[in-house]
Design a protein around this motif. Structure first.
Motif, PDB file in Angstrom:
ATOM      1  N   TRP A   1      13.561  -6.700  17.967  1.00 53.04           N
ATOM      2  CA  TRP A   1      12.243  -6.086  17.966  1.00 53.04           C
ATOM      3  C   TRP A   1      11.633  -6.238  16.585  1.00 53.04           C
ATOM      4  CZ3 TRP A   1      10.936  -0.571  16.666  1.00 53.04           C
ATOM      5  CH2 TRP A   1       9.645  -0.265  17.029  1.00 53.04           C
ATOM      6  N   LEU A   2      10.478  -6.890  16.485  1.00 52.07           N
ATOM      7  CA  LEU A   2       9.781  -7.088  15.221  1.00 52.07           C
ATOM      8  C   LEU A   2       8.455  -6.323  15.266  1.00 52.07           C
ATOM      9  CD1 LEU A   2      10.356 -10.921  14.880  1.00 52.07           C
ATOM     10  CD2 LEU A   2      11.569  -9.104  13.691  1.00 52.07           C
ATOM     11  N   PRO A   3       8.424  -5.101  14.752  1.00 55.96           N
ATOM     12  CA  PRO A   3       7.218  -4.273  14.839  1.00 55.96           C
ATOM     13  C   PRO A   3       6.255  -4.509  13.684  1.00 55.96           C
ATOM     14  CG  PRO A   3       8.995  -2.982  13.934  1.00 55.96           C
ATOM     15  CD  PRO A   3       9.563  -4.347  14.233  1.00 55.96           C
ATOM     16  N   ILE A   4       5.620  -5.647  13.652  1.00 56.46           N
ATOM     17  CA  ILE A   4       4.750  -5.998  12.525  1.00 56.46           C
ATOM     18  C   ILE A   4       3.507  -5.119  12.497  1.00 56.46           C
ATOM     19  CG2 ILE A   4       3.370  -7.846  11.515  1.00 56.46           C
ATOM     20  CD1 ILE A   4       5.486  -9.787  12.669  1.00 56.46           C
ATOM     21  N   ALA A   5       2.804  -5.001  13.622  1.00 57.49           N
ATOM     22  CA  ALA A   5       1.577  -4.195  13.668  1.00 57.49           C
ATOM     23  C   ALA A   5       1.890  -2.712  13.468  1.00 57.49           C
ATOM     24  CB  ALA A   5       0.850  -4.412  14.983  1.00 57.49           C
ATOM     25  N   THR A   6       2.977  -2.243  14.022  1.00 61.09           N
ATOM     26  CA  THR A   6       3.369  -0.843  13.846  1.00 61.09           C
ATOM     27  C   THR A   6       3.692  -0.559  12.391  1.00 61.09           C
ATOM     28  OG1 THR A   6       4.225  -0.755  16.101  1.00 61.09           O
ATOM     29  CG2 THR A   6       5.025   0.914  14.571  1.00 61.09           C
ATOM     30  N   THR A   7       4.357  -1.485  11.716  1.00 61.78           N
ATOM     31  CA  THR A   7       4.687  -1.308  10.311  1.00 61.78           C
ATOM     32  C   THR A   7       3.431  -1.233   9.455  1.00 61.78           C
ATOM     33  OG1 THR A   7       6.734  -2.528  10.664  1.00 61.78           O
ATOM     34  CG2 THR A   7       6.013  -2.250   8.394  1.00 61.78           C
ATOM     35  N   VAL A   8       2.470  -2.091   9.743  1.00 57.60           N
ATOM     36  CA  VAL A   8       1.206  -2.057   8.988  1.00 57.60           C
ATOM     37  C   VAL A   8       0.481  -0.740   9.218  1.00 57.60           C
ATOM     38  CG1 VAL A   8      -1.075  -3.127   8.813  1.00 57.60           C
ATOM     39  CG2 VAL A   8       0.957  -4.560   8.928  1.00 57.60           C
ATOM     40  N   LEU A   9       0.421  -0.287  10.464  1.00 55.49           N
ATOM     41  CA  LEU A   9      -0.244   0.969  10.784  1.00 55.49           C
ATOM     42  C   LEU A   9       0.431   2.156  10.109  1.00 55.49           C
ATOM     43  CD1 LEU A   9      -2.471   2.315  12.534  1.00 55.49           C
ATOM     44  CD2 LEU A   9      -0.707   2.631  14.254  1.00 55.49           C
ATOM     45  N   LEU A  10       1.753   2.218  10.169  1.00 58.13           N
ATOM     46  CA  LEU A  10       2.474   3.331   9.549  1.00 58.13           C
ATOM     47  C   LEU A  10       2.378   3.303   8.028  1.00 58.13           C
ATOM     48  CD1 LEU A  10       5.662   3.550  11.782  1.00 58.13           C
ATOM     49  CD2 LEU A  10       3.678   5.077  11.769  1.00 58.13           C
ATOM     50  N   SER A  11       2.353   2.123   7.423  1.00 60.44           N
ATOM     51  CA  SER A  11       2.227   2.050   5.963  1.00 60.44           C
ATOM     52  C   SER A  11       0.830   2.461   5.514  1.00 60.44           C
ATOM     53  CB  SER A  11       2.578   0.661   5.453  1.00 60.44           C
ATOM     54  OG  SER A  11       1.671  -0.285   5.944  1.00 60.44           O
ATOM     55  N   MET A  12      -0.196   2.114   6.317  1.00 60.41           N
ATOM     56  CA  MET A  12      -1.547   2.577   5.992  1.00 60.41           C
ATOM     57  C   MET A  12      -1.650   4.093   6.117  1.00 60.41           C
ATOM     58  SD  MET A  12      -3.837  -0.462   7.721  1.00 60.41           S
ATOM     59  CE  MET A  12      -5.235   0.601   7.902  1.00 60.41           C
ATOM     60  N   LEU A  13      -1.009   4.652   7.116  1.00 61.25           N
ATOM     61  CA  LEU A  13      -0.981   6.103   7.293  1.00 61.25           C
ATOM     62  C   LEU A  13      -0.262   6.776   6.127  1.00 61.25           C
ATOM     63  CD1 LEU A  13      -1.597   8.488   9.253  1.00 61.25           C
ATOM     64  CD2 LEU A  13       0.685   8.109  10.159  1.00 61.25           C
ATOM     65  N   ALA A  14       0.864   6.226   5.713  1.00 64.25           N
ATOM     66  CA  ALA A  14       1.618   6.789   4.588  1.00 64.25           C
ATOM     67  C   ALA A  14       0.837   6.674   3.284  1.00 64.25           C
ATOM     68  CB  ALA A  14       2.972   6.077   4.458  1.00 64.25           C
ATOM     69  N   ALA A  15       0.129   5.564   3.097  1.00 64.66           N
ATOM     70  CA  ALA A  15      -0.688   5.398   1.886  1.00 64.66           C
ATOM     71  C   ALA A  15      -1.844   6.396   1.871  1.00 64.66           C
ATOM     72  CB  ALA A  15      -1.212   3.970   1.804  1.00 64.66           C
ATOM     73  N   GLY A  16      -2.432   6.634   3.029  1.00 64.93           N
ATOM     74  CA  GLY A  16      -3.509   7.613   3.117  1.00 64.93           C
ATOM     75  C   GLY A  16      -3.037   9.025   2.813  1.00 64.93           C
ATOM     76  N   ILE A  17      -1.858   9.364   3.311  1.00 65.45           N
ATOM     77  CA  ILE A  17      -1.290  10.692   3.034  1.00 65.45           C
ATOM     78  C   ILE A  17      -0.919  10.803   1.560  1.00 65.45           C
ATOM     79  CG2 ILE A  17       0.705  12.175   3.489  1.00 65.45           C
ATOM     80  CD1 ILE A  17       0.605  11.166   6.391  1.00 65.45           C
ATOM     81  N   ALA A  18      -0.337   9.754   0.995  1.00 67.24           N
ATOM     82  CA  ALA A  18       0.071   9.789  -0.408  1.00 67.24           C
ATOM     83  C   ALA A  18      -1.120   9.866  -1.342  1.00 67.24           C
ATOM     84  CB  ALA A  18       0.911   8.556  -0.736  1.00 67.24           C
ATOM     85  N   ARG A  19      -2.237   9.326  -0.933  1.00 70.18           N
ATOM     86  CA  ARG A  19      -3.435   9.356  -1.770  1.00 70.18           C
ATOM     87  C   ARG A  19      -3.957  10.769  -1.938  1.00 70.18           C
ATOM     88  NH1 ARG A  19      -8.122   5.055  -1.199  1.00 70.18           N
ATOM     89  NH2 ARG A  19      -8.636   5.151  -3.402  1.00 70.18           N
TER      90      ARG A  19
END
Length: 64
Positions: free
Chosen positions: A44-62
Protein backbone atom coordinates in the motif's frame (compact mmCIF):
# COMPACT_ATOMS: atom_id res chain seq x y z
CA UNK A 1 20.87 13.15 10.32
CA UNK A 2 20.42 10.01 12.38
CA UNK A 3 17.66 11.69 14.35
CA UNK A 4 15.66 12.39 11.16
CA UNK A 5 16.06 8.77 10.10
CA UNK A 6 14.51 7.66 13.39
CA UNK A 7 11.66 10.19 13.03
CA UNK A 8 10.86 9.05 9.48
CA UNK A 9 10.98 5.40 10.53
CA UNK A 10 8.61 6.01 13.46
CA UNK A 11 6.24 8.04 11.27
CA UNK A 12 6.09 5.24 8.70
CA UNK A 13 5.58 2.70 11.45
CA UNK A 14 2.67 4.70 12.89
CA UNK A 15 1.14 5.18 9.45
CA UNK A 16 1.33 1.44 8.86
CA UNK A 17 -0.25 0.76 12.24
CA UNK A 18 -3.11 3.17 11.63
CA UNK A 19 -3.68 2.11 8.02
CA UNK A 20 -6.78 0.08 8.87
CA UNK A 21 -8.29 3.02 10.76
CA UNK A 22 -7.39 5.43 7.96
CA UNK A 23 -9.09 3.21 5.41
CA UNK A 24 -12.28 3.08 7.49
CA UNK A 25 -12.58 6.87 7.41
CA UNK A 26 -11.73 6.98 3.69
CA UNK A 27 -8.17 8.28 3.71
CA UNK A 28 -6.67 5.21 2.09
CA UNK A 29 -8.83 5.46 -1.01
CA UNK A 30 -7.92 8.90 -2.29
CA UNK A 31 -6.88 9.34 -5.92
CA UNK A 32 -3.11 8.95 -5.74
CA UNK A 33 -3.08 6.13 -3.18
CA UNK A 34 -1.79 2.98 -4.81
CA UNK A 35 -2.19 -0.67 -3.84
CA UNK A 36 0.16 -2.99 -5.70
CA UNK A 37 0.10 -6.78 -5.53
CA UNK A 38 3.54 -8.36 -5.91
CA UNK A 39 3.99 -12.13 -5.54
CA UNK A 40 0.70 -12.38 -3.65
CA UNK A 41 1.59 -9.66 -1.15
CA UNK A 42 -0.24 -6.32 -1.18
CA UNK A 43 1.85 -3.19 -0.90
CA UNK A 44 0.00 0.00 0.00
CA UNK A 45 1.53 3.32 -1.12
CA UNK A 46 -0.55 6.15 0.40
CA UNK A 47 0.96 9.09 -1.47
CA UNK A 48 -2.11 11.36 -1.50
CA UNK A 49 -2.98 10.48 2.10
CA UNK A 50 0.56 11.31 3.20
CA UNK A 51 0.42 14.70 1.50
CA UNK A 52 -2.97 15.46 3.05
CA UNK A 53 -1.89 14.44 6.55
CA UNK A 54 1.38 16.39 6.33
CA UNK A 55 -0.52 19.51 5.24
CA UNK A 56 -2.87 19.03 8.19
CA UNK A 57 0.06 18.59 10.59
CA UNK A 58 1.80 21.68 9.18
CA UNK A 59 -1.38 23.70 9.63
CA UNK A 60 -1.74 22.57 13.23
CA UNK A 61 1.94 23.23 13.95
CA UNK A 62 1.68 26.72 12.52
CA UNK A 63 -0.95 27.70 15.06
CA UNK A 64 0.78 26.12 18.08
Amino acid sequence: MFRWLIVVFLALLLLNGFSALLRKIGLGRLPGDFEITVFGKKIWLPIATTVLLSMLAAGIARYL
